[in-house]
Design a protein around this motif. Structure first.
Motif, PDB file in Angstrom:
ATOM      1  N   ARG A  38       0.841  -1.187   0.000  1.00 11.89           N
ATOM      2  CA  ARG A  38       0.000   0.000   0.000  1.00 11.89           C
ATOM      3  C   ARG A  38       0.881   1.243   0.000  1.00 11.89           C
ATOM      4  NH1 ARG A  38      -2.766  -0.494   6.033  1.00 11.89           N
ATOM      5  NH2 ARG A  38      -0.903   0.031   7.275  1.00 11.89           N
ATOM      6  N   GLN A  39       0.296   2.310  -0.542  1.00 10.76           N
ATOM      7  CA  GLN A  39       1.008   3.574  -0.615  1.00 10.76           C
ATOM      8  C   GLN A  39       0.045   4.707  -0.327  1.00 10.76           C
ATOM      9  OE1 GLN A  39       3.084   4.265  -4.341  1.00 10.76           O
ATOM     10  NE2 GLN A  39       4.502   5.687  -3.347  1.00 10.76           N
ATOM     11  N   ALA A  40       0.319   5.435   0.744  1.00  8.82           N
ATOM     12  CA  ALA A  40      -0.456   6.608   1.096  1.00  8.82           C
ATOM     13  C   ALA A  40       0.205   7.838   0.472  1.00  8.82           C
ATOM     14  CB  ALA A  40      -0.527   6.752   2.612  1.00  8.82           C
ATOM     15  N   PRO A  41      -0.551   8.928   0.284  1.00  4.39           N
ATOM     16  CA  PRO A  41       0.028  10.135  -0.320  1.00  4.39           C
ATOM     17  C   PRO A  41       1.265  10.612   0.433  1.00  4.39           C
ATOM     18  CG  PRO A  41      -2.348  10.316  -0.217  1.00  4.39           C
ATOM     19  CD  PRO A  41      -1.981   9.066   0.543  1.00  4.39           C
ATOM     20  N   GLY A  42       2.344  10.859  -0.311  1.00  4.84           N
ATOM     21  CA  GLY A  42       3.570  11.362   0.288  1.00  4.84           C
ATOM     22  C   GLY A  42       4.405  10.326   1.011  1.00  4.84           C
ATOM     23  N   LYS A  43       4.000   9.062   0.933  1.00  8.98           N
ATOM     24  CA  LYS A  43       4.737   8.001   1.637  1.00  8.98           C
ATOM     25  C   LYS A  43       5.226   6.948   0.648  1.00  8.98           C
ATOM     26  CE  LYS A  43       2.473   8.518   6.108  1.00  8.98           C
ATOM     27  NZ  LYS A  43       1.821   7.803   7.242  1.00  8.98           N
ATOM     28  N   GLU A  44       6.156   6.140   1.110  1.00  4.88           N
ATOM     29  CA  GLU A  44       6.677   5.061   0.285  1.00  4.88           C
ATOM     30  C   GLU A  44       5.680   3.912   0.205  1.00  4.88           C
ATOM     31  OE1 GLU A  44      11.485   5.654   1.080  1.00  4.88           O
ATOM     32  OE2 GLU A  44      10.444   3.876   1.796  1.00  4.88           O
ATOM     33  N   ARG A  45       5.856   3.092  -0.821  1.00  7.89           N
ATOM     34  CA  ARG A  45       5.045   1.891  -0.949  1.00  7.89           C
ATOM     35  C   ARG A  45       5.626   0.830  -0.015  1.00  7.89           C
ATOM     36  NH1 ARG A  45       3.513  -0.181  -6.895  1.00  7.89           N
ATOM     37  NH2 ARG A  45       3.022   2.057  -6.944  1.00  7.89           N
ATOM     38  N   ASP A  46       4.791   0.295   0.849  1.00 10.35           N
ATOM     39  CA  ASP A  46       5.235  -0.678   1.853  1.00 10.35           C
ATOM     40  C   ASP A  46       4.437  -1.968   1.758  1.00 10.35           C
ATOM     41  OD1 ASP A  46       5.609   1.975   4.254  1.00 10.35           O
ATOM     42  OD2 ASP A  46       7.174   0.981   3.080  1.00 10.35           O
ATOM     43  N   VAL A  47       5.078  -3.047   2.155  1.00 13.67           N
ATOM     44  CA  VAL A  47       4.393  -4.332   2.168  1.00 13.67           C
ATOM     45  C   VAL A  47       3.335  -4.353   3.267  1.00 13.67           C
ATOM     46  CG1 VAL A  47       6.059  -5.430   3.704  1.00 13.67           C
ATOM     47  CG2 VAL A  47       4.734  -6.823   2.114  1.00 13.67           C
ATOM     48  N   VAL A  48       2.204  -4.939   2.963  1.00 10.67           N
ATOM     49  CA  VAL A  48       1.133  -5.161   3.935  1.00 10.67           C
ATOM     50  C   VAL A  48       1.107  -6.638   4.329  1.00 10.67           C
ATOM     51  CG1 VAL A  48      -1.361  -5.128   4.293  1.00 10.67           C
ATOM     52  CG2 VAL A  48      -0.247  -3.280   3.007  1.00 10.67           C
ATOM     53  N   ALA A  49       1.106  -7.503   3.319  1.00  9.72           N
ATOM     54  CA  ALA A  49       1.067  -8.940   3.558  1.00  9.72           C
ATOM     55  C   ALA A  49       1.600  -9.643   2.321  1.00  9.72           C
ATOM     56  CB  ALA A  49      -0.361  -9.409   3.857  1.00  9.72           C
ATOM     57  N   ALA A  50       2.101 -10.861   2.519  1.00  8.15           N
ATOM     58  CA  ALA A  50       2.616 -11.647   1.399  1.00  8.15           C
ATOM     59  C   ALA A  50       2.373 -13.118   1.679  1.00  8.15           C
ATOM     60  CB  ALA A  50       4.095 -11.375   1.184  1.00  8.15           C
ATOM     61  N   ILE A  51       2.316 -13.894   0.606  1.00  6.72           N
ATOM     62  CA  ILE A  51       2.017 -15.314   0.742  1.00  6.72           C
ATOM     63  C   ILE A  51       2.874 -16.099  -0.235  1.00  6.72           C
ATOM     64  CG2 ILE A  51       0.096 -15.196  -0.912  1.00  6.72           C
ATOM     65  CD1 ILE A  51      -1.404 -17.185   0.984  1.00  6.72           C
ATOM     66  N   SER A  52       3.338 -17.253   0.208  1.00  2.00           N
ATOM     67  CA  SER A  52       4.192 -18.087  -0.618  1.00  2.00           C
ATOM     68  C   SER A  52       3.412 -18.724  -1.764  1.00  2.00           C
ATOM     69  CB  SER A  52       4.828 -19.177   0.240  1.00  2.00           C
ATOM     70  OG  SER A  52       3.821 -20.017   0.796  1.00  2.00           O
ATOM     71  N   ARG A  53       4.156 -19.315  -2.702  1.00  2.00           N
ATOM     72  CA  ARG A  53       3.528 -20.000  -3.834  1.00  2.00           C
ATOM     73  C   ARG A  53       2.498 -21.014  -3.371  1.00  2.00           C
ATOM     74  NH1 ARG A  53       7.953 -23.252  -6.606  1.00  2.00           N
ATOM     75  NH2 ARG A  53       6.059 -24.408  -7.063  1.00  2.00           N
ATOM     76  N   VAL A 109       9.334  -9.768   0.598  1.00  2.00           N
ATOM     77  CA  VAL A 109       8.597  -8.692   1.266  1.00  2.00           C
ATOM     78  C   VAL A 109       9.045  -7.311   0.843  1.00  2.00           C
ATOM     79  CG1 VAL A 109       8.060 -10.113   3.278  1.00  2.00           C
ATOM     80  CG2 VAL A 109      10.143  -8.707   3.263  1.00  2.00           C
ATOM     81  N   ARG A 110       9.994  -7.204  -0.069  1.00  2.00           N
ATOM     82  CA  ARG A 110      10.479  -5.902  -0.509  1.00  2.00           C
ATOM     83  C   ARG A 110       9.949  -5.581  -1.897  1.00  2.00           C
ATOM     84  NH1 ARG A 110      14.227  -8.565   2.364  1.00  2.00           N
ATOM     85  NH2 ARG A 110      15.235  -7.484   4.102  1.00  2.00           N
ATOM     86  N   THR A 111       9.683  -4.332  -2.168  1.00  2.00           N
ATOM     87  CA  THR A 111       9.086  -3.966  -3.447  1.00  2.00           C
ATOM     88  C   THR A 111       9.953  -4.395  -4.617  1.00  2.00           C
ATOM     89  OG1 THR A 111      10.053  -1.754  -3.258  1.00  2.00           O
ATOM     90  CG2 THR A 111       7.809  -2.017  -2.485  1.00  2.00           C
ATOM     91  N   TYR A 112      11.289  -4.271  -4.478  1.00  2.00           N
ATOM     92  CA  TYR A 112      12.165  -4.555  -5.612  1.00  2.00           C
ATOM     93  C   TYR A 112      12.240  -6.043  -5.951  1.00  2.00           C
ATOM     94  CZ  TYR A 112      15.752  -5.729  -2.087  1.00  2.00           C
ATOM     95  OH  TYR A 112      16.436  -6.283  -1.045  1.00  2.00           O
ATOM     96  N   GLU A 113      11.736  -6.875  -5.069  1.00  2.00           N
ATOM     97  CA  GLU A 113      11.751  -8.318  -5.328  1.00  2.00           C
ATOM     98  C   GLU A 113      10.627  -8.749  -6.257  1.00  2.00           C
ATOM     99  OE1 GLU A 113      11.941  -9.197  -0.917  1.00  2.00           O
ATOM    100  OE2 GLU A 113      13.380 -10.685  -1.657  1.00  2.00           O
ATOM    101  N   TYR A 114       9.640  -7.899  -6.434  1.00  2.00           N
ATOM    102  CA  TYR A 114       8.457  -8.283  -7.201  1.00  2.00           C
ATOM    103  C   TYR A 114       8.583  -7.880  -8.664  1.00  2.00           C
ATOM    104  CZ  TYR A 114       6.049  -9.916  -3.103  1.00  2.00           C
ATOM    105  OH  TYR A 114       5.683 -10.662  -2.000  1.00  2.00           O
TER     106      TYR A 114
END
Length: 127
Positions: A38-53, A109-114
């Motif tokens: 999720r990304q709120a105005p003026g903030k970085e995009r952060d992980v909320v939740a993730a799930i394995s294959r 869990v990091r944006t650059y991994e996706y």
């Protein structure tokens, strides 16, 4: 190539619930770990939740633990985010993302991994 389409966002009162869905194209959905960011105005995009294959492993940001639940249905090529007890600080654009994984239980869990991202869906929590 994977295309992701989120749905289910909207306006909800504090304490309410929403369920986000992310539908993926392609026949190899089960090869991708999936994440919600999720990304709120003026903030970085952060992980909320993730799930394995496999769906057997999950990760949650501290801010949503106990309130949000991530799940997936590999037969339907869909990942979900059930959001309960919503707070105004949950207001953001929510993005679904996919990361090709060889390991069945790894959770990026990091944006650059996706590798692939949806267009986002707005969630607004307000009275």
């Amino acid at each position: 190539q994977v295309q992701l389409v989120e749905s289910g966002g909207g306006l909800v009162q504090p304490g309410g619930s929403l369920r986000l869905s992310c539908a993926a194209s392609g026949r190899t959905f089960s090869m991708y770990a999936m994440g919600w960011f999720r990304q709120a105005p003026g903030k970085e995009r952060d992980v909320v939740a993730a799930i394995s294959r496999s769906g057997g492993s999950t990760y949650y940001a501290d801010s949503v633990k106990g309130r949000f639940t991530i799940s997936r249905d590999n037969a339907k090529n869909t990942v979900y985010l059930q959001m309960n007890s919503l707070k105004p600080e949950d207001t953001a654009v929510y993005y679904c993302a996919a990361d090709f994984m060889f390991m069945a239980h790894s959770i990026p869990v990091r944006t650059y991994e996706y590798d692939y991202w949806g267009q986002g869906t707005q969630v607004t929590v307000s009275s």
